[in-house]
Design a protein around this motif. Structure first.
Motif, mmCIF file in Angstrom:
data_model
loop_
_atom_site.group_PDB
_atom_site.id
_atom_site.type_symbol
_atom_site.label_atom_id
_atom_site.label_comp_id
_atom_site.label_asym_id
_atom_site.label_seq_id
_atom_site.Cartn_x
_atom_site.Cartn_y
_atom_site.Cartn_z
ATOM 1 N N MET A 501 0.817 -0.952 -0.068
ATOM 2 C CA MET A 501 -0.093 -0.009 0.000
ATOM 3 C C MET A 501 0.645 1.198 0.272
ATOM 4 S SD MET A 501 -2.999 1.318 0.416
ATOM 5 C CE MET A 501 -4.246 0.432 0.994
ATOM 6 N N PRO A 502 0.802 2.129 -1.064
ATOM 7 C CA PRO A 502 1.654 3.335 -0.928
ATOM 8 C C PRO A 502 1.285 4.291 -0.034
ATOM 9 C CG PRO A 502 -0.045 3.394 -2.970
ATOM 10 C CD PRO A 502 -0.214 2.083 -2.057
ATOM 11 N N GLU A 503 2.112 5.013 0.550
ATOM 12 C CA GLU A 503 2.080 6.004 1.536
ATOM 13 C C GLU A 503 2.044 7.458 1.036
ATOM 14 O OE1 GLU A 503 4.252 5.254 4.822
ATOM 15 O OE2 GLU A 503 3.100 3.226 5.461
ATOM 16 N N LYS A 504 2.292 7.688 -0.389
ATOM 17 C CA LYS A 504 2.329 8.710 -0.850
ATOM 18 C C LYS A 504 1.572 8.724 -2.076
ATOM 19 C CE LYS A 504 5.608 9.700 -3.628
ATOM 20 N NZ LYS A 504 7.134 9.983 -4.041
ATOM 21 N N PHE A 505 1.095 9.940 -2.550
ATOM 22 C CA PHE A 505 0.282 9.964 -3.831
ATOM 23 C C PHE A 505 0.582 10.920 -4.864
ATOM 24 C CE2 PHE A 505 -1.058 13.012 -0.386
ATOM 25 C CZ PHE A 505 -1.567 14.068 -0.926
ATOM 26 N N ASN A 506 0.190 10.706 -5.843
ATOM 27 C CA ASN A 506 0.297 11.262 -7.198
ATOM 28 C C ASN A 506 -0.992 12.051 -7.700
ATOM 29 O OD1 ASN A 506 2.156 8.612 -7.445
ATOM 30 N ND2 ASN A 506 3.372 10.525 -7.625
ATOM 31 N N ILE A 507 -0.745 12.774 -8.727
ATOM 32 C CA ILE A 507 -1.761 13.520 -9.369
ATOM 33 C C ILE A 507 -1.433 13.435 -10.983
ATOM 34 C CG2 ILE A 507 -0.970 15.895 -9.051
ATOM 35 C CD1 ILE A 507 -4.207 16.752 -8.551
ATOM 36 N N MET A 508 -2.524 13.295 -11.798
ATOM 37 C CA MET A 508 -2.349 13.256 -13.172
ATOM 38 C C MET A 508 -3.332 13.996 -13.905
ATOM 39 S SD MET A 508 0.787 12.178 -13.648
ATOM 40 C CE MET A 508 0.940 11.436 -15.310
ATOM 41 N N ILE A 509 -3.178 14.192 -15.211
ATOM 42 C CA ILE A 509 -4.209 14.808 -16.034
ATOM 43 C C ILE A 509 -4.792 13.619 -16.689
ATOM 44 C CG2 ILE A 509 -5.271 16.710 -17.575
ATOM 45 C CD1 ILE A 509 -2.679 18.149 -16.600
ATOM 46 N N TYR A 510 -6.328 13.251 -17.126
ATOM 47 C CA TYR A 510 -6.613 12.452 -17.706
ATOM 48 C C TYR A 510 -7.279 13.218 -19.221
ATOM 49 C CZ TYR A 510 -9.362 8.679 -20.061
ATOM 50 O OH TYR A 510 -9.834 7.576 -20.768
ATOM 51 N N HIS A 511 -6.539 12.651 -20.353
ATOM 52 C CA HIS A 511 -6.825 13.457 -21.718
ATOM 53 C C HIS A 511 -7.493 12.521 -22.516
ATOM 54 C CE1 HIS A 511 -4.218 16.844 -21.014
ATOM 55 N NE2 HIS A 511 -3.043 16.013 -20.593
ATOM 56 N N GLY A 512 -8.307 11.384 -22.087
ATOM 57 C CA GLY A 512 -9.004 10.427 -22.927
ATOM 58 C C GLY A 512 -8.125 9.767 -23.805
ATOM 59 N N LEU A 513 -8.626 9.125 -24.848
ATOM 60 C CA LEU A 513 -7.976 8.494 -25.831
ATOM 61 C C LEU A 513 -7.212 9.378 -26.614
ATOM 62 C CD1 LEU A 513 -10.648 5.840 -27.203
ATOM 63 C CD2 LEU A 513 -8.708 5.260 -25.844
ATOM 64 N N SER A 514 -6.105 8.874 -26.724
ATOM 65 C CA SER A 514 -4.870 9.964 -27.342
ATOM 66 C C SER A 514 -4.154 8.847 -28.472
ATOM 67 C CB SER A 514 -3.916 10.305 -26.322
ATOM 68 O OG SER A 514 -3.054 11.567 -27.126
ATOM 69 N N GLU A 515 -3.852 9.563 -29.402
ATOM 70 C CA GLU A 515 -2.977 8.823 -30.477
ATOM 71 C C GLU A 515 -1.540 8.379 -29.978
ATOM 72 O OE1 GLU A 515 -0.705 10.555 -34.301
ATOM 73 O OE2 GLU A 515 -2.896 10.423 -34.612
ATOM 74 N N ALA A 516 -1.175 7.145 -30.207
ATOM 75 C CA ALA A 516 0.215 6.568 -29.717
ATOM 76 C C ALA A 516 1.089 7.189 -30.799
ATOM 77 C CB ALA A 516 0.043 5.276 -29.716
ATOM 78 N N PHE A 517 2.489 6.662 -30.777
ATOM 79 C CA PHE A 517 3.341 7.097 -31.692
ATOM 80 C C PHE A 517 3.079 6.661 -33.386
ATOM 81 C CE2 PHE A 517 7.387 7.223 -29.044
ATOM 82 C CZ PHE A 517 6.535 8.054 -28.026
ATOM 83 N N GLU A 518 2.448 5.692 -33.407
ATOM 84 C CA GLU A 518 1.871 5.202 -34.571
ATOM 85 C C GLU A 518 0.364 5.595 -34.504
ATOM 86 O OE1 GLU A 518 5.144 2.853 -33.952
ATOM 87 O OE2 GLU A 518 3.541 3.157 -32.611
ATOM 88 N N PRO A 519 0.065 6.299 -35.501
ATOM 89 C CA PRO A 519 -1.392 7.003 -35.398
ATOM 90 C C PRO A 519 -2.744 6.366 -35.661
ATOM 91 C CG PRO A 519 -0.391 7.395 -37.604
ATOM 92 C CD PRO A 519 0.604 7.028 -36.665
ATOM 93 N N ILE A 520 -2.331 5.056 -36.111
ATOM 94 C CA ILE A 520 -3.459 4.194 -36.109
ATOM 95 C C ILE A 520 -3.889 3.534 -34.839
ATOM 96 C CG2 ILE A 520 -2.981 3.445 -38.472
ATOM 97 C CD1 ILE A 520 -1.719 0.767 -37.331
ATOM 98 N N ASP A 521 -2.968 3.898 -33.640
ATOM 99 C CA ASP A 521 -3.361 3.242 -32.442
ATOM 100 C C ASP A 521 -3.857 4.365 -31.527
ATOM 101 O OD1 ASP A 521 -2.506 0.887 -33.395
ATOM 102 O OD2 ASP A 521 -0.647 0.797 -32.119
ATOM 103 N N GLU A 522 -4.572 4.120 -30.510
ATOM 104 C CA GLU A 522 -5.136 5.070 -29.515
ATOM 105 C C GLU A 522 -5.241 4.159 -28.181
ATOM 106 O OE1 GLU A 522 -7.987 8.442 -31.545
ATOM 107 O OE2 GLU A 522 -8.994 6.466 -30.775
ATOM 108 N N TYR A 523 -4.962 5.313 -26.972
ATOM 109 C CA TYR A 523 -4.928 4.580 -25.726
ATOM 110 C C TYR A 523 -5.393 5.624 -24.765
ATOM 111 C CZ TYR A 523 -0.350 6.828 -25.176
ATOM 112 O OH TYR A 523 0.544 7.771 -24.929
ATOM 113 N N PRO A 524 -5.858 5.333 -23.531
ATOM 114 C CA PRO A 524 -6.259 6.081 -22.653
ATOM 115 C C PRO A 524 -4.901 6.758 -21.961
ATOM 116 C CG PRO A 524 -7.385 4.083 -22.058
ATOM 117 C CD PRO A 524 -6.278 3.902 -23.132
ATOM 118 N N LEU A 525 -4.788 8.430 -22.019
ATOM 119 C CA LEU A 525 -3.728 8.937 -21.607
ATOM 120 C C LEU A 525 -3.760 9.605 -20.437
ATOM 121 C CD1 LEU A 525 -0.772 9.906 -22.359
ATOM 122 C CD2 LEU A 525 -1.865 11.771 -23.598
ATOM 123 N N LEU A 526 -2.902 9.336 -19.505
ATOM 124 C CA LEU A 526 -2.679 9.906 -18.302
ATOM 125 C C LEU A 526 -1.162 10.849 -18.531
ATOM 126 C CD1 LEU A 526 -3.171 7.711 -15.110
ATOM 127 C CD2 LEU A 526 -4.655 9.658 -15.939
#
Length: 816
Positions: A501-526
Motif C-alpha cells: 500500500m503506497p503512503e504517498k500519492f500522485n496526481i495526473m491529468i486524464y486526456h481521454g483516448l490519445s494517439e500513440a506514436f503510430e497514428p492508427i493506435d489510440e490509448y487512454p492517456l494520463l
C-alpha cells in the motif's frame, strides 16, 4: 440576550457565560481547514441540557457521546452563527467547544476508508467467466472498465508503466508467445490494447478455451469525486468538478487482491473479497465476490493531507459561508475590489507594524533539479524514438531534451532479439519536466508533497497472428506466433513496491483516448502536461510550474506577488455588532482610515448580554502586480492645546511611505519628510484628550433594577439581575475629557417576598469608558446584567437601590 438553540430547544447557559470565538482567514493559512471555532466552555448539567444532549452522563449512552450537535447561536433575535457543539468531557459540568461548520467524518479518515462508490456485477464463479454473455458477471465487469475510457464516470483506467530494472525489462524467450498477457501485468497497471482499443485480449494461445482474458484494471478516482464525497452537502461549489480541473485523477497503484495468479484464477478480474488462494481450488466452482468499491484502489493517506496539498497546488482557499464550505481561488480574492468601511467600528488607536516581504517557495517537494546533461534537443518524444538505434557503444549514455515537456532522457542501447521480439533501447527519465529552482528556507512555503508521475517511452507488443506447428523435438502440436506488433507510446512511470500500500500519492491529468506514436493506435492517456508527446495541444491545464501556461502563471502569480510585498499590519479593537459577525465575509477588504486591509484573525467574545469589543489583526491590501516598498514612521505627540489645569494625553501618530522603486527609496522618503513633526502635533491636538487629575462627581437622574430570573446550579442560588441607570455631570466641561468610570455599589437585597426574601446579593463593580464632549453634560445610559450568587449570611437589612433620589448611595467618582 444570548441563546443556544439545539434541536429546537433553548440550552440553559450559566449566568456568567462567555463564548470566545476565533475566526481565521484561510487566505493566510496553508496547513489546516479553517472554520470559526471557540475555546472550550462549560454548560450546566441541568435536566433540560442533559435531555438535549442525550444524557451524556450515563455510561450506557456512550454511543451518543461523541458527536456534533447542530446549534443556532442567537443574540438579540439575530442568528449570529450556526454550526456544531462538540461535547468534550462530562464531569460536574458539560464541557463543549463550538465549530462553525460541519466537518464530515470522511475528513478525519484515510482515503482508502471513505466510501467512493460500489459497483455490482452479480454472482458468478471462476469457472464461468464469460466476457461476451450479457448475463455473466464478467460481461458487466468488462463494460464498467471499458466505459471508464470516456471520462464521464467517477473514475478512469489508463496504462501506467512500472519502473523496470534491467532484468524485468527484457522479455524472456519463454514469454514471447505471452506478449500482451503475462508480460504486460508484470510491467503495467491497467494495460490497454492500443491496437484493438480495448482491455480484453485473446487467450487461445495459452488455453484451449475460447474465453478471452482481461488485463487487471485499476480504477482511478477523479479528484472532483473524492472532494464531493468528502465534503458532501457542506460544499457550496467545487471548482474541481468543472472545466479543466475535472480532468485531474489520483492514480491508483495498489489493490489488496492483486496477485500474479489473477490470469489463471479469475481471467484478470480484479474485485473485492478474499480470493487470493483460488489457485488451490481447481476442481470445484468457487463463488467470487460480485462487486468492487472504488476506495479499494486509493492510497492509504489522510484525506486532510490530500485536500491541503491539492489546494496548495492550485492556490485555493476553503472558506465557510452560512455553515457551508466554499472553495475560492486566492487570485480571485486578490483581484476582487469589493470594500466595506470599518473605520467607524475602530475603538481607540490601532497598533501599526510592518509585515515583512517573504520569499515564495513553490514546486514539488519530491523533485530536485539535476545537472543539465543535454547534448541534443528534440521537439517531441516520437522523434527521439525514431533515432534509435544509433551506432554507439552499449555502455555509452546519450542525453536528449524534449522541448515541449522540458524532460531529459538518457537513451541506453540494449539490442537483443528474441525470435519475433526485438528490444532495441531503454529510455531513462533524468529530468521529469516538473522541477523548480526555488530554494527552501524561512519563507512562505507553497511546495507540495503531491506530485505528477514522469512520462517515459515504452514498447507495447501485441500478437498479430499465430499458427499451429509441429515441434520437431517432441513431435507435438504447438501454437507459435507468426507476427507480433512492436510499437511505442508515452506513459506515466511509477516507481514503487508493487504489492505494498503506497503512503504517498500522485496526481495526473486524464486526456481521454490519445494517439500513440503510430497514428492508427489510440490509448487512454494520463499525463502531467498540456500537450501530447507529439507536441499537440490537449488542454489549458498543465502540472508544470513554469511557463506561460504553468501553475505559477495561471494560479499563483497574484498571490505570490502579494506575499512577496512589504505590507502594513495593524491590530485594533473593533466594536462589532451581532449583525457584523453574522454577515462577516473574509474575502472582502475592510477600509480603515482610507486604507484597505484583509482581516487575518478575529478574537471576539459574546457574553450573555453583549458582544464585547473584538481584537482584530489585519494585513494591508496592495496591488500585487505593482512594485510596492513600504517604510513606516511612528511617534507619540502630547496634546498641546488644553486649558490651564488640564494635561494633554499622548497620541501616537503613524505615517506610511511607499515607493515602487526600492526599499531604500521608501526609507529615504520617510527620512526626508520635513512636515512629519508638524503633522503629528496637529493630529494630537485634534484627536487627543485633556485630562483632569482630580475627580469629577456625577449624580443619578434615573436608577432602576429588576430581578429577571432566579435559579439553582451546583446547590447554590443564583440570580440574573438587570440594572438600568442614567447619569450626568453636575456641570459641563470646557474641553473634551476621556474618563474611566468605576461604579461601586454595595450588596443588594432581592426585592419582593417569597422564599428568597431577606437574602442579599454580594457587592458588584461596573467599569465604563466614555468621552465627555466639551460644553455638554455627560449622559450615559448603562444597561448592566448582573449574575450573582446569593449569600445566605447577609441577614442584616440593607437599603435596596430602588430610590431615584440623587446621591442616595453617594457620589460616583470618575477616576482619571
Amino acid at each position: 440576550m444570548l441563546q443556544f438553540i439545539v434541536d429546537g430547544q433553548q440550552v440553559d447557559l450559566p449566568p456568567d457565560f462567555k463564548l470566545s470565538l476565533i475566526i481565521e482567514n484561510p487566505l493566510f493559512l496553508t496547513d489546516k481547514i479553517p472554520v470559526p471555532y471557540s475555546t472550550n466552555f462549560d454548560l450546566p448539567p441541568t435536566p433540560k441540557n442533559l435531555k438535549t444532549f442525550n444524557y451524556p452522563n450515563r455510561i450506557n449512552t456512550r454511543i451518543n457521546f461523541i458527536q456534533a450537535y447542530p446549534v443556532n447561536i442567537i443574540f438579540d433575535c439575530i442568528q449570529v452563527l450556526n454550526g456544531f457543539l462538540l461535547l468534550k468531557e462530562v464531569s460536574q459540568k458539560l464541557n463543549f467547544s463550538f465549530r462553525g461548520v460541519e466537518i464530515t467524518d470522511n475528513i478525519t479518515k484515510q482515503t482508502n476508508n471513505i466510501f467512493l462508490g460500489n459497483y455490482q456485477f452479480g454472482q458468478g464463479s471462476r469457472l464461468t467467466v464469460d466476457f461476451e454473455d450479457p448475463s455473466n458477471f464478467a460481461y458487466k465487469y468488462k463494460n464498467l472498465v471499458q466505459s471508464t475510457i470516456s471520462g464521464e464516470n467517477a473514475m478512469v483506467a489508463a496504462p501506467i508503466m512500472l519502473k523496470d530494472d534491467e532484468g524485468k525489462d527484457a522479455i524472456p524467450e519463454s514469454l514471447v508467445v505471452l506478449v500482451g498477457r503475462y508480460a504486460h501485468p508484470n510491467r503495467y497497471l491497467s494495460f490497454y490494447n492500443a491496437i484493438e482499443k480495448r482491455f480484453i485480449f485473446d487467450a487461445k494461445v495459452i488455453f484451449t478455451t475460447t474465453v478471452p482474458f482481461h488485463s487487471p484494471t485499476f480504477l482511478m478516482p477523479f479528484l472532483y469525486h473524492i472532494i464531493n464525497v468528502v465534503f458532501g452537502d457542506s460544499l457550496i461549489s467545487n471548482p474541481f468538478a468543472d472545466g479543466e480541473l475535472r480532468k485531474l485523477v489520483i492514480p491508483t497503484t495498489y489493490h489488496k487482491n492483486y496477485n500474479n495468479n489473477l490470469f489463471s484464477d479469475l481471467r484478470g478480474i480484479l474485485i473485492d473479497g478474499s480470493y487470493k488462494n483460488l489457485n488451490v481450488i481447481i476442481d470445484n466452482p468457487f463463488p467470487i465476490p460480485n462487486s468492487v468499491n472504488l476506495e479499494s484502489f486509493t492510497p492509504q493517506i489522510p484525506v486532510i493531507d490530500l485536500i491541503k496539498e491539492v489546494f496548495k497546488l492550485f492556490c485555493l482557499s476553503l472558506f465557510t459561508v452560512n455553515n457551508k464550505f466554499k472553495i475560492v481561488y486566492n487570485k480571485d480574492i486578490i483581484n476582487n475590489k469589493q470594500v466595506e468601511n470599518w473605520t467607524t467600528k475602530l475603538m481607540g488607536k490601532e497598533t501599526i507594524t510592518q509585515e515583512a516581504a517573504k520569499t515564495y517557495n513553490y514546486g514539488y517537494a519530491d523533485y530536485m533539479s539535476e545537472q543539465d546533461l543535454v547534448i541534443e534537443n528534440i521537439n517531441q518524444l516520437p522523434k527521439l524514438a525514431s533515432l534509435v538505434p544509433k551506432p554507439i557503444n552499449d555502455d555509452k549514455d546519450v542525453y536528449y531534451r524534449i522541448q515541449n515537456t522540458d524532460q531529459v532522457f538518457c537513451v541506453k542501447t540494449k539490442t537483443q532479439t528474441k525470435e519475433t521480439v526485438t528490444k532495441l533501447s531503454q529510455y531513462q527519465v533524468k529530468k521529469t519536466g516538473f522541477e523548480t529552482t526555488n530554494k527552501k528556507g524561512d519563507a512562505f512555503d507553497a511546495t507540495v508533497k503531491i506530485s505528477p508521475m514522469p512520462t517515459t517511452i515504452d514498447d507495447y507488443h501485441w500478437l498479430i497472428d499465430q499458427a499451429t506447428v509441429i515441434n520437431p523435438d517432441t513431435q507435438q502440436s504447438e501454437i507459435k506466433p507468426v507476427s507480433t506488433a512492436i510499437r511505442r507510446w508515452a506513459v506515466p512511470q511509477w516507481d514503487g513496491k508493487r504489492l505494498e500500500m503506497p503512503e504517498k500519492f500522485n496526481i495526473m491529468i486524464y486526456h481521454g483516448l490519445s494517439e500513440a506514436f503510430e497514428p492508427i493506435d489510440e490509448y487512454p492517456l494520463l499525463s502531467g502536461f498540456d500537450t501530447d508527446h507529439h507536441g499537440r495541444k490537449l488542454s489549458d491545464l498543465t502540472l508544470k510550474w513554469d511557463g506561460e501556461n504553468g501553475l505559477l502563471n495561471r494560479n499563483h502569480k497574484e498571490y505570490k506577488a502579494f506575499v512577496e510585498k512589504e505590507k502594513i499590519a495593524i491590530k485594533g479593537t473593533f466594536l462589532l455588532t451581532a449583525l457584523d459577525i453574522k454577515n462577516l465575509d473574509l474575502t472582502v477588504r475592510k477600509n480603515i482610515k482610507n486604507r484597505n486591509f484583509f482581516i487575518k484573525k478575529i478574537n471576539v467574545t459574546i457574553s450573555t448580554d453583549k458582544v464585547e469589543p473584538a481584537d482584530v489583526d489585519l494585513i494591508e491590501d496592495i496591488d500585487p502586480l505593482t512594485p510596492n516598498y513600504v517604510a513606516v514612521r511612528s511617534q507619540r505627540f502630547a496634546k498641546a492645546n488644553c486649558n490651564t489645569g488640564l494635561q494633554g494625553s499622548n497620541v501616537p501618530y503613524t505615517k506610511v511611505y511607499t515607493s515602487s522603486l526600492s526599499q531604500i527609496a521608501a526609507n529615504n522618503l520617510a527620512d526626508a519628510d520635513v512636515n512629519y513633526m508638524a503633522e503629528g502635533q496637529a493630529y494630537a491636538n485634534q484627536n487627543g484628550f485633556c485630562v483632569n487629575n482630580g475627580l469629577v462627581y456625577l449624580s443619578f437622574t434615573t436608577f432602576k433594577q429588576n430581578i429577571r430570573r432566579v435559579y439553582t446550579y451546583s446547590q447554590n442560588y443564583y440570580v440574573n439581575w438587570d440594572v438600568v441607570m442614567e447619569i450626568r455631570l453636575t456641570t459641563p466641561v470646557s474641553q473634551d475629557l476621556l474618563v474611566n468610570i468605576r461604579l461601586d455599589y454595595p450588596q443588594v437585597e432581592k426585592p419582593g417576598g417569597g422564599k428568597f426574601s431577606g437574602q442579599y446579593i454580594a457587592a458588584s463593580v461596573v467599569y465604563l469608558t466614555a468621552i465627555i464632549k466639551a460644553g455638554q453634560f455627560f449622559v450615559h445610559k448603562v444597561a448592566y446584567i448582573a449574575s450573582t450568587k446569593f449569600d445566605p449570611q447577609y441577614r442584616t437589612p440593607i437599603p435596596s437601590l430602588t430610590s431615584t433620589t440623587p446621591n442616595t448611595i453617594g457620589s460616583i467618582k470618575i477616576h482619571l
